[in-house]
Design a protein around this motif. Structure first.
Motif, PDB file in Angstrom:
ATOM      1  N   VAL A 272       0.852  -1.185   0.000  1.00 51.72           N
ATOM      2  CA  VAL A 272       0.000   0.000   0.000  1.00 51.72           C
ATOM      3  C   VAL A 272       0.889   1.238   0.000  1.00 51.72           C
ATOM      4  O   VAL A 272       2.101   1.157   0.220  1.00 51.72           O
ATOM      5  N   MET A 273       0.289   2.388  -0.259  1.00 53.11           N
ATOM      6  CA  MET A 273       1.029   3.646  -0.267  1.00 53.11           C
ATOM      7  C   MET A 273       0.984   4.279   1.125  1.00 53.11           C
ATOM      8  O   MET A 273      -0.083   4.451   1.707  1.00 53.11           O
ATOM      9  N   LYS A 274       2.152   4.621   1.641  1.00 48.50           N
ATOM     10  CA  LYS A 274       2.273   5.235   2.963  1.00 48.50           C
ATOM     11  C   LYS A 274       2.588   6.719   2.791  1.00 48.50           C
ATOM     12  O   LYS A 274       3.508   7.089   2.063  1.00 48.50           O
ATOM     13  N   VAL A 275       1.810   7.566   3.472  1.00 48.98           N
ATOM     14  CA  VAL A 275       1.951   9.014   3.354  1.00 48.98           C
ATOM     15  C   VAL A 275       2.165   9.607   4.742  1.00 48.98           C
ATOM     16  O   VAL A 275       1.429   9.280   5.675  1.00 48.98           O
ATOM     17  N   GLN A 276       3.163  10.489   4.872  1.00 48.49           N
ATOM     18  CA  GLN A 276       3.449  11.140   6.152  1.00 48.49           C
ATOM     19  C   GLN A 276       3.570  12.647   5.965  1.00 48.49           C
ATOM     20  O   GLN A 276       4.134  13.113   4.971  1.00 48.49           O
ATOM     21  N   PHE A 277       3.032  13.404   6.950  1.00 52.51           N
ATOM     22  CA  PHE A 277       3.127  14.862   6.918  1.00 52.51           C
ATOM     23  C   PHE A 277       2.884  15.399   8.327  1.00 52.51           C
ATOM     24  O   PHE A 277       2.370  14.694   9.204  1.00 52.51           O
ATOM     25  N   LEU A 278       3.254  16.655   8.545  1.00 53.33           N
ATOM     26  CA  LEU A 278       3.036  17.328   9.822  1.00 53.33           C
ATOM     27  C   LEU A 278       1.819  18.225   9.714  1.00 53.33           C
ATOM     28  O   LEU A 278       1.777  19.119   8.867  1.00 53.33           O
TER      29      LEU A 278
END
Length: 309
Positions: free
Chosen positions: A128-134
């Motif tokens: 799956v696609m993993k997305v990270q942000f603040l």
């Protein structure tokens, strides 16, 4: 290990699912013979049912519902730890308007190929696609299909890094990161496509900053069915790691309930996230129903994990 089958029906969220179950529920129960059967109510939400089954582990879990139900089930699944997910075999059976119309009008005999897929329980570990942000704290989300970022400032300067190579994009634009082409459906998934090298596809659509006169002309073209290439995306590049960095917190994310802007977003592929039940040969959607109702394609499934890395 032979996993016991647990069946979850999200009949509360969509009246069509209730009609489907009244038509075929007995046949499904006779063929699958699940160890446990659960259905949603006003007090028992889909998320509660799925979470309870995930945490108890070691089972074959089949979820039947609308495309929206499948997204919510995926969301709950990906909130669980990797250790919990590794004990499960997951089957997703989404029923959109086309499939509901076809299934309700036909006999239960036509469900035999579908039920055989879940009975056989052939699985593949899927990415799956993993997305990270603040925003403002670190958030981690998981997507099946795609993810959209918009640059909202005309004077912004944005850098898109793809496997270490960078591209500069000025002003407003729409960026879509695509992973799986297929919707999350155990029955139509092609096993060969799930075993190919996982890459993220980065598409870009620029906002050219049209004047009022230009926009008026564009609207006239739309009404004249001469839209042409106005909405076409350009494939920028493909890669396994993608980073989008803006300035002035100019980036907005196409995430439900997300209103804050962010300055950067990181993408990567989460390998072998869970075991998905798939057929040896995909079952195609009935072509006859496409002539009756328009296609309603589900958007990418989303999952949240606050504060994880």
């Amino acid at each position: 290990m032979n996993h016991p089958m647990h069946l979850i029906l999200d009949s509360y969220s969509h009246p069509g699912i209730s009609l489907f179950w009244k038509r075929h529920g007995l046949r499904i129960m006779e063929q699958l013979v699940p160890n446990e059967f659960f259905f949603t109510t006003g007090d028992t939400t889909l998320e509660k049912l799925v979470e309870r089954q995930i945490w108890s582990g070691w089972k074959k879990l089949i979820l039947i519902g609308s495309p929206g139900s499948i997204r919510r089930g995926f969301n709950t699944l990906m909130q669980a730890s990797e250790e919990c997910r590794s004990t499960l075999e997951i089957g997703f059976w989404p029923l959109d308007l086309q499939e509901l119309a076809a299934s309700i009008s036909q006999s239960s005999f036509h469900l035999r190929p579908v039920l055989q897929v879940f009975k056989a329980g052939h699985t593949l570990l899927v990415d799956v696609m993993k997305v990270q942000f603040l925003a403002p704290e670190l958030e981690t989300k998981y997507f099946w299909n795609d993810f959209v970022i918009n640059s909202t400032q005309a004077n912004a300067e944005t850098t898109i890094y793809i496997d270490g190579q960078n591209s500069q994009v000025n002003g407003k634009f729409r960026c879509r990161i695509l992973f799986h082409d297929e919707s999350l459906n155990s029955l139509t998934m092609h096993p060969g496509k799930l075993t190919r090298t996982p890459v993220l596809k980065v598409y870009l659509k620029r906002d050219e900053g049209l004047t009022t006169v230009d926009r008026f002309k564009q609207i006239k073209q739309w009404f004249a069915a001469e839209k042409g290439n106005a909405d076409e995306e350009t494939l920028l590049k493909t890669g396994k790691q993608v980073e989008v960095q803006g300035n002035w917190a100019n980036l907005t994310l196409d995430v439900s309930g997300m209103q804050d802007t962010v300055q950067s977003v990181h993408f990567e592929v989460a390998r072998k996230s869970f075991s998905l039940i798939v057929p040896a040969k995909p079952i195609q959607t009935l072509e006859s129903t496409k002539k009756i109702l328009p296609a309603f394609r589900p958007t990418g499934a989303i999952a949240n994990n606050r504060g994880s890395s």
